[in-house]
Scaffold this motif. Sequence first.
Motif, PDB file in Angstrom:
ATOM      1  N   GLU A  34       0.742  -1.294   0.155  1.00  0.00           N
ATOM      2  CA  GLU A  34      -0.121  -0.148   0.066  1.00  0.00           C
ATOM      3  C   GLU A  34       0.944   1.330  -0.252  1.00  0.00           C
ATOM      4  OE1 GLU A  34      -2.755  -0.490   3.097  1.00  0.00           O
ATOM      5  OE2 GLU A  34      -3.409  -2.190   2.226  1.00  0.00           O
ATOM      6  N   ARG A  35       1.986   1.285   0.590  1.00  0.00           N
ATOM      7  CA  ARG A  35       2.807   2.303   0.747  1.00  0.00           C
ATOM      8  C   ARG A  35       3.262   2.762  -0.547  1.00  0.00           C
ATOM      9  NH1 ARG A  35       8.441   2.876   4.031  1.00  0.00           N
ATOM     10  NH2 ARG A  35       9.027   4.942   3.442  1.00  0.00           N
ATOM     11  N   SER A  36       3.914   1.758  -1.469  1.00  0.00           N
ATOM     12  CA  SER A  36       4.073   2.205  -2.963  1.00  0.00           C
ATOM     13  C   SER A  36       2.856   2.393  -3.718  1.00  0.00           C
ATOM     14  CB  SER A  36       4.699   0.702  -3.546  1.00  0.00           C
ATOM     15  OG  SER A  36       6.203   0.647  -2.984  1.00  0.00           O
ATOM     16  N   ILE A  37       1.767   1.883  -3.744  1.00  0.00           N
ATOM     17  CA  ILE A  37       0.725   2.309  -4.449  1.00  0.00           C
ATOM     18  C   ILE A  37       0.185   3.767  -4.190  1.00  0.00           C
ATOM     19  CG2 ILE A  37      -1.851   2.006  -4.461  1.00  0.00           C
ATOM     20  CD1 ILE A  37      -1.342  -1.003  -4.021  1.00  0.00           C
ATOM     21  N   ARG A  38       0.381   4.244  -2.867  1.00  0.00           N
ATOM     22  CA  ARG A  38       0.215   5.687  -2.401  1.00  0.00           C
ATOM     23  C   ARG A  38       1.232   6.527  -3.096  1.00  0.00           C
ATOM     24  NH1 ARG A  38      -0.669   3.448   2.652  1.00  0.00           N
ATOM     25  NH2 ARG A  38       1.389   4.225   3.427  1.00  0.00           N
ATOM     26  N   LEU A  39       2.358   5.899  -3.017  1.00  0.00           N
ATOM     27  CA  LEU A  39       3.786   7.033  -3.657  1.00  0.00           C
ATOM     28  C   LEU A  39       3.334   7.184  -5.140  1.00  0.00           C
ATOM     29  CD1 LEU A  39       6.203   8.358  -3.441  1.00  0.00           C
ATOM     30  CD2 LEU A  39       7.349   6.099  -3.680  1.00  0.00           C
ATOM     31  N   GLY A  41       0.602   7.194  -6.806  1.00  0.00           N
ATOM     32  CA  GLY A  41      -0.401   8.038  -6.968  1.00  0.00           C
ATOM     33  C   GLY A  41      -0.050   9.543  -6.517  1.00  0.00           C
ATOM     34  N   ARG A  42       0.851   9.702  -5.543  1.00  0.00           N
ATOM     35  CA  ARG A  42       1.472  11.109  -5.357  1.00  0.00           C
ATOM     36  C   ARG A  42       2.453  11.781  -6.352  1.00  0.00           C
ATOM     37  NH1 ARG A  42       3.962  11.525   0.600  1.00  0.00           N
ATOM     38  NH2 ARG A  42       3.940  13.885   0.004  1.00  0.00           N
TER      39      ARG A  42
END
Length: 64
Positions: A34-39, A41-42
């Motif tokens: 999830e951390r990489s998915i959020r990154l 997106g950012r």
Amino acid sequence: MGREDLEGARAAIEFGFSQVRKKKLISLIFPQNERSIRLAGRLGETYERDFDLQGKRLLLYSIK
């Protein structure tokens, strides 16, 4: 997600576009990361599709 992660990823994207002259860059991310998915997106990357690599499910994100 640390500031260093975001800055490093932005530098890699800039390098890919300006020095390597790619028109599109991709990220292959494990669905549970999830951390990489959020990154992604950012960074302005968008989800394209699920991707299978050697029997492992990955998410393909890209930026143009």
